[in-house]
Enzyme design. Structure first.
Site, PDB file in Angstrom:
ATOM      1  N   HIS A 103       0.860  -1.195   0.000  1.00 35.16           N
ATOM      2  CA  HIS A 103       0.000   0.000   0.000  1.00 35.16           C
ATOM      3  C   HIS A 103       0.890   1.236   0.000  1.00 35.16           C
ATOM      4  O   HIS A 103       1.930   1.260   0.664  1.00 35.16           O
ATOM      5  CB  HIS A 103      -0.913  -0.008   1.227  1.00 35.16           C
ATOM      6  CG  HIS A 103      -2.040   0.972   1.096  1.00 35.16           C
ATOM      7  ND1 HIS A 103      -1.858   2.324   1.249  1.00 35.16           N
ATOM      8  CD2 HIS A 103      -3.342   0.792   0.783  1.00 35.16           C
ATOM      9  CE1 HIS A 103      -3.021   2.937   1.036  1.00 35.16           C
ATOM     10  NE2 HIS A 103      -3.939   2.029   0.759  1.00 35.16           N
TER      11      HIS A 103
ATOM     12  N   GLU B  66      -3.986   1.573  -7.225  1.00 40.70           N
ATOM     13  CA  GLU B  66      -4.391   2.686  -6.370  1.00 40.70           C
ATOM     14  C   GLU B  66      -3.530   3.910  -6.685  1.00 40.70           C
ATOM     15  O   GLU B  66      -2.440   4.051  -6.105  1.00 40.70           O
ATOM     16  CB  GLU B  66      -4.212   2.325  -4.888  1.00 40.70           C
ATOM     17  CG  GLU B  66      -5.139   1.246  -4.386  1.00 40.70           C
ATOM     18  CD  GLU B  66      -5.397   1.353  -2.878  1.00 40.70           C
ATOM     19  OE1 GLU B  66      -6.507   1.059  -2.463  1.00 40.70           O
ATOM     20  OE2 GLU B  66      -4.477   1.742  -2.128  1.00 40.70           O
TER      21      GLU B  66
ATOM     22  N   GLY C 276     -11.403   2.521   1.182  1.00 36.27           N
ATOM     23  CA  GLY C 276     -10.867   3.021   2.454  1.00 36.27           C
ATOM     24  C   GLY C 276     -11.973   3.677   3.266  1.00 36.27           C
ATOM     25  O   GLY C 276     -12.793   3.012   3.889  1.00 36.27           O
ATOM     26  N   GLY C 277     -12.025   5.004   3.242  1.00 38.01           N
ATOM     27  CA  GLY C 277     -12.940   5.774   4.080  1.00 38.01           C
ATOM     28  C   GLY C 277     -14.389   5.305   4.047  1.00 38.01           C
ATOM     29  O   GLY C 277     -15.039   5.214   5.095  1.00 38.01           O
TER      30      GLY C 277
HETATM   31  P1  13P Z   1      -9.997   5.843   0.169  1.00 35.16           P
HETATM   32  O1  13P Z   1     -11.140   4.966  -0.307  1.00 35.16           O
HETATM   33  O2  13P Z   1     -10.245   6.418   1.526  1.00 35.16           O
HETATM   34  O3  13P Z   1      -9.600   6.846  -0.870  1.00 35.16           O
HETATM   35  O4  13P Z   1      -8.730   4.859   0.375  1.00 35.16           O
HETATM   36  C1  13P Z   1      -8.395   3.984  -0.651  1.00 35.16           C
HETATM   37  C2  13P Z   1      -7.365   3.059  -0.151  1.00 35.16           C
HETATM   38  O5  13P Z   1      -6.245   3.465   0.135  1.00 35.16           O
HETATM   39  C3  13P Z   1      -7.747   1.648   0.005  1.00 35.16           C
HETATM   40  O6  13P Z   1      -6.651   0.860   0.287  1.00 35.16           O
END
Ligand code: 13P
Length: 255
Positions: free
Chosen positions: A95, A167, A233-234
């Protein structure tokens, strides 16, 4: 095997109370979801709790990191065998938050990939470019370099049953996701890059997208031929938002 995978990366968030509410809520809302995989990766200290909360459901357990060693004098680390022992299946490595804050190199991440394969866990290899690299037109070069660290040490067959997550760093937590066209093009590039080594593995690999996936843009991802799911993520921290994203995959799959 290539499969649709929607996973929540909770990052450094949560508490016993919050996870209890989150998992109970998701179990209720996602009862009707079948035919693809939903997974949750909590902070490592809550893995066992979440495993228990998930018991009897279709939701799989993931983890956010692993050490390269299986055991020994490595204070503070968690091994692939321990993750397996606790019941985790999908393990995030590479990551950008670990590449940046913990200075993890491509080679080090390839070692993590190797140890996960060795014990039979599924690596989710995160790759992606920064805003500056994107602006400079280096997206493909960066992704290729990050993939090559694994391809050149472990070979293409190591990607069998593994997951790649594209990502773009500039899309993470910014509310500014990459466009469907951009993401589909990068995913196709990733598949083509692996295909040069092994066409069968390339066709079968699961490639997820991550970066500001939310309820508003959820459905689009699942319509693209080379996007096999999302890493959230969020929006995975709340039952209402994560369940909408998971169900968006269901709707697209059905239609
Ligand atoms: P967000 O969905 O908060 O942008 O984060 C993505 C992420 O880093 C998932 O590993």
């Amino acid at each position: 095997m290539r499969h649709l995978l929607v996973m929540g990366n909770l990052k450094l968030n949560g508490s016993k109370h919050m996870l209890n509410d989150l998992i109970t809520g998701l179990r209720n809302k996602l009862r009707s979801v079948v035919g693809y995989t939903v997974a949750i990766a909590p902070p490592v200290i809550y893995l066992d709790l979440v495993k228990q909360l998930l018991a009897g459901s279709h939701i799989a357990l993931g983890a956010q990191n692993v050490d390269i060693h299986l055991s020994g004098a490595f204070t503070g680390e968690v091994s692939a065998e321990m993750l397996k022992d606790i019941g985790a299946k999908y393990i995030i490595i590479g990551h950008s938050e670990r590449r940046i804050y913990h200075k993890e190199s491509d080679e080090y991440i390839a070692e993590k990939f190797a140890v996960l394969k060795e014990v039979g866990l599924i690596p989710l290899l995160c790759i992606g470019e920064s805003a500056a690299e994107n602006k400079a037109g280096q997206t493909e070069t960066i992704c290729a370099r990050q993939l090559d660290a694994v391809l050149n040490t472990l070979g293409a067959k190591a990607f069998q049953d593994a997951v790649i997550v594209y990502e773009p760093i500039w899309a993470i937590g910014t509310g500014k996701s990459a466009s469907l066209i951009q993401v589909q093009a990068v995913h196709k590039f990733i598949r083509d890059h692996i295909s040069r080594h092994d066409a069968t593995v390339a066709e079968q690999i699961t490639i997820q997208y991550g970066g500001s996936v939310n309820t508003g843009n959820a459905a689009g991802w699942f319509t693209q031929p080379d996007i096999d799911g999302v890493l959230v993520g969020g929006a995975s921290l709340k039952v209402d938002t994560f369940s909408v994203i998971v169900k968006a995959a269901n709707e697209v799959k059905k239609s």
